[in-house]
Design a protein around this motif. Structure first.
Motif, PDB file in Angstrom:
ATOM      1  N   GLY B  59       2.927 -17.036  -2.392  1.00  0.00           N
ATOM      2  CA  GLY B  59       2.494 -15.681  -2.065  1.00  0.00           C
ATOM      3  C   GLY B  59       3.626 -14.762  -1.653  1.00  0.00           C
ATOM      4  N   ILE B  60       4.623 -15.350  -0.981  1.00  0.00           N
ATOM      5  CA  ILE B  60       5.747 -14.545  -0.515  1.00  0.00           C
ATOM      6  C   ILE B  60       6.407 -13.811  -1.678  1.00  0.00           C
ATOM      7  N   ASP B  61       6.488 -14.502  -2.806  1.00  0.00           N
ATOM      8  CA  ASP B  61       7.151 -13.896  -3.957  1.00  0.00           C
ATOM      9  C   ASP B  61       6.403 -12.656  -4.426  1.00  0.00           C
ATOM     10  N   LEU B  62       5.083 -12.771  -4.402  1.00  0.00           N
ATOM     11  CA  LEU B  62       4.284 -11.606  -4.779  1.00  0.00           C
ATOM     12  C   LEU B  62       4.541 -10.457  -3.808  1.00  0.00           C
ATOM     13  N   LEU B  63       4.551 -10.806  -2.535  1.00  0.00           N
ATOM     14  CA  LEU B  63       4.758  -9.788  -1.509  1.00  0.00           C
ATOM     15  C   LEU B  63       6.117  -9.117  -1.675  1.00  0.00           C
ATOM     16  N   LYS B  64       7.130  -9.937  -1.935  1.00  0.00           N
ATOM     17  CA  LYS B  64       8.474  -9.390  -2.118  1.00  0.00           C
ATOM     18  C   LYS B  64       8.518  -8.444  -3.306  1.00  0.00           C
ATOM     19  N   ALA B  65       7.927  -8.909  -4.396  1.00  0.00           N
ATOM     20  CA  ALA B  65       7.914  -8.096  -5.608  1.00  0.00           C
ATOM     21  C   ALA B  65       7.222  -6.757  -5.344  1.00  0.00           C
ATOM     22  N   LEU B  66       6.137  -6.845  -4.600  1.00  0.00           N
ATOM     23  CA  LEU B  66       5.348  -5.664  -4.274  1.00  0.00           C
ATOM     24  C   LEU B  66       6.187  -4.655  -3.498  1.00  0.00           C
ATOM     25  N   ARG B  67       6.824  -5.151  -2.457  1.00  0.00           N
ATOM     26  CA  ARG B  67       7.612  -4.264  -1.595  1.00  0.00           C
ATOM     27  C   ARG B  67       8.829  -3.727  -2.341  1.00  0.00           C
ATOM     28  N   HIS B  68       9.369  -4.576  -3.193  1.00  0.00           N
ATOM     29  CA  HIS B  68      10.544  -4.186  -3.952  1.00  0.00           C
ATOM     30  C   HIS B  68      10.220  -3.016  -4.871  1.00  0.00           C
ATOM     31  N   SER B  69       8.982  -3.011  -5.333  1.00  0.00           N
ATOM     32  CA  SER B  69       8.587  -1.927  -6.237  1.00  0.00           C
ATOM     33  C   SER B  69       8.121  -0.706  -5.455  1.00  0.00           C
ATOM     34  N   GLY B  70       8.323  -0.741  -4.142  1.00  0.00           N
ATOM     35  CA  GLY B  70       8.014   0.439  -3.349  1.00  0.00           C
ATOM     36  C   GLY B  70       6.566   0.544  -2.902  1.00  0.00           C
ATOM     37  N   ASP B  71       5.798  -0.492  -3.169  1.00  0.00           N
ATOM     38  CA  ASP B  71       4.394  -0.474  -2.765  1.00  0.00           C
ATOM     39  C   ASP B  71       4.287  -0.829  -1.279  1.00  0.00           C
ATOM     40  N   SER B  72       3.611   0.016  -0.516  1.00  0.00           N
ATOM     41  CA  SER B  72       3.532  -0.254   0.924  1.00  0.00           C
ATOM     42  C   SER B  72       2.113  -0.578   1.384  1.00  0.00           C
ATOM     43  N   THR B  73       1.326  -1.056   0.454  1.00  0.00           N
ATOM     44  CA  THR B  73      -0.026  -1.484   0.815  1.00  0.00           C
ATOM     45  C   THR B  73       0.020  -2.521   1.944  1.00  0.00           C
ATOM     46  N   ALA B  74      -0.905  -2.388   2.878  1.00  0.00           N
ATOM     47  CA  ALA B  74      -0.945  -3.325   3.997  1.00  0.00           C
ATOM     48  C   ALA B  74      -1.237  -4.733   3.508  1.00  0.00           C
ATOM     49  N   VAL B  75      -0.574  -5.705   4.122  1.00  0.00           N
ATOM     50  CA  VAL B  75      -0.766  -7.095   3.726  1.00  0.00           C
ATOM     51  C   VAL B  75      -1.002  -7.958   4.962  1.00  0.00           C
ATOM     52  N   ILE B  76      -2.062  -8.728   4.928  1.00  0.00           N
ATOM     53  CA  ILE B  76      -2.272  -9.738   5.968  1.00  0.00           C
ATOM     54  C   ILE B  76      -2.157 -11.101   5.304  1.00  0.00           C
ATOM     55  N   ILE B  77      -1.293 -11.930   5.876  1.00  0.00           N
ATOM     56  CA  ILE B  77      -1.061 -13.249   5.304  1.00  0.00           C
ATOM     57  C   ILE B  77      -2.019 -14.267   5.911  1.00  0.00           C
ATOM     58  N   LEU B  78      -2.578 -15.088   5.078  1.00  0.00           N
ATOM     59  CA  LEU B  78      -3.417 -16.188   5.543  1.00  0.00           C
ATOM     60  C   LEU B  78      -2.665 -17.468   5.244  1.00  0.00           C
ATOM     61  N   THR B  79      -2.291 -18.198   6.266  1.00  0.00           N
ATOM     62  CA  THR B  79      -1.509 -19.383   5.984  1.00  0.00           C
ATOM     63  C   THR B  79      -1.957 -20.583   6.777  1.00  0.00           C
ATOM     64  N   ALA B  80      -1.973 -21.716   6.118  1.00  0.00           N
ATOM     65  CA  ALA B  80      -2.247 -22.972   6.792  1.00  0.00           C
ATOM     66  C   ALA B  80      -0.950 -23.744   6.893  1.00  0.00           C
ATOM     67  N   LYS B  81       0.087 -23.153   6.382  1.00  0.00           N
ATOM     68  CA  LYS B  81       1.339 -23.888   6.259  1.00  0.00           C
ATOM     69  C   LYS B  81       2.023 -24.088   7.578  1.00  0.00           C
ATOM     70  N   ASP B  82       2.701 -25.188   7.646  1.00  0.00           N
ATOM     71  CA  ASP B  82       3.339 -25.514   8.904  1.00  0.00           C
ATOM     72  C   ASP B  82       4.839 -25.323   8.828  1.00  0.00           C
ATOM     73  N   GLN B  83       5.284 -24.716   7.762  1.00  0.00           N
ATOM     74  CA  GLN B  83       6.724 -24.525   7.654  1.00  0.00           C
ATOM     75  C   GLN B  83       7.183 -23.438   8.603  1.00  0.00           C
TER      76      GLN B  83
END
Lengths: 219, 219
Positions: B59-83
């Motif tokens: 998902g991070i990659d999508l988010l990065k791509a989004l922001r990189h293209s200047g899109d500032s839509t709000a994003v809430i991350i849902l994660t179960a990951k323990d990293q």
DNA sequence: TAAGTATTTTCAGCTTGCTGTCAGGATAGC
DNA sequence: GCTATCCTGACAGCAAGCTGAAAATACTTA
């Protein structure tokens, strides 16, 4: 609040049982998953404190079974430090919170309090006593707007009085509250802390009952 | 409000979809990054709920791509990951908030509601704290016009305090906020970051409650 | 990829202030 | 008055917290 404590270590179980009872909760303490299931079948609980490694199985399985049956009782998991992956499994299985052993009793109290508040819908419990306001959640005491800074021990003592409003408490009882079981106190520590608390809170609040103990005035 | 929900777990996806629809939002639920990109290309969203572990990528990659293209839509991350770094990466990549699974639906509603309000009524939500201005959207803190640069961890810590204003937070709670579940911290990291935050924000804002934790002054 | 930069984490020494103890004085009850 | 009990100021020792700096890690840019 009604708690089910599932913990097979006698030592730890007793400590938690006592602490939670002190804080006004009704505690049923069981030591096996079998007993827990029996208890859950017959009683409605508000919160379950769940150890994971148990003689007759793994706590996660109980939790999963519980959730599967549609039970949404709050669950706080108690795990040992080296069982990290258990924590994640636990949270995935529907636990509300977790604590890593060894934990402070105060930490446990805080988490349990948080759950209690969530269920009671009372976000910030305070007690008013004379001109004092005691914020149980934040460990803050204010008088006429001014904040009174208490140390950990002083707070623990105040807490002991607040938990049993108006009751006469012996020094031994107070010691038991301030010092986790087994601690040996060989001096007049309680007297000293009563003295310090009085100085900070205002002398008239704690009254001495000579030969028996202390009592905090309720109003 | 128009939401894009990117979540590959059918079970969870359905629950969230239903809940958000119930609350009057228009929800588009997709289950892969590919589908999400397609949806984003064709539709303007107000908020994206983003799962991180997805069948066709992170998902991070999508988010990065989004922001990189200047899109500032709000994003809430849902994660179960323990990293450890997921949360940090997420915030660095421009997420507005995050939730660790499993979460209460009410919790999700609250966060979504917060974002909704942030975007609806108030284009540039800020909190004023003493002589500081905290811009929640842009993760920026200013004092007397001058901007204070915070690193990801420093911001995360500040955020923990801001989310529960005036409350006493234990080091364990703060660790839980800074480090996704499962991370074991064996040093005085929290102390170090409190120290750094104080240095940047001004010492008097964060107060130490010895033996219990820290508290941020609210005014 | 490698070099360069920024951030995070750990460590160690230092500072702070809490804690438990004691001693001497005060007080209550007889 | 006498004694048991309690009060409280002082203090040494210790644990918690603070912080500068180095080591480890992550990120960026060429």
């Amino acid at each position: 609040m009604r708690l089910l404590l599932l913990e097979d270590t006698i030592e730890l179980g007793e400590v938690i049982d006592n602490q939670m009872t002190d804080e006004g909760h009704a505690v049923d303490w069981v030591q096996t998953i079998g007993q827990a299931k029996a208890a859950l079948a017959s009683t409605e609980y508000d919160l379950i404190l769940l150890d994971l490694m148990l003689p007759d199985g793994h706590g996660i399985d109980l939790l999963k079974a519980l959730r599967h049956s549609g039970d949404s009782t709050a669950v706080i998991i108690l795990t040992a430090k080296d069982q990290i992956s258990d924590r994640i499994k636990g949270l995935n299985a529907g636990a509300d919170d977790y604590l890593v052993k060894p934990f402070d009793l105060s930490e446990l109290s805080a988490r349990v309090g948080a759950v209690a508040r969530r269920y009671a819908g009372n976000p910030n419990p305070t007690i008013k006593l004379a001109d004092l306001t005691v914020d149980l959640n934040n460990h803050q005491v204010t008088r006429a707007g001014g904040e009174i800074q208490l140390t950990a021990r002083e707070w623990a003592l105040l807490e002991a009085f607040l938990q049993r409003p108006g009751m006469l408490l012996s020094k031994v009882q107070l010691e038991d509250h301030l010092y986790a079981f087994g601690a040996e106190i060989e001096s007049n520590t309680i007297e000293v802390y009563v003295s310090r608390l009085r100085k900070k809170l205002g002398k008239e609040l704690i009254e001495t009952v000579r030969g028996l103990g202390y009592r905090m005035k309720t109003s």
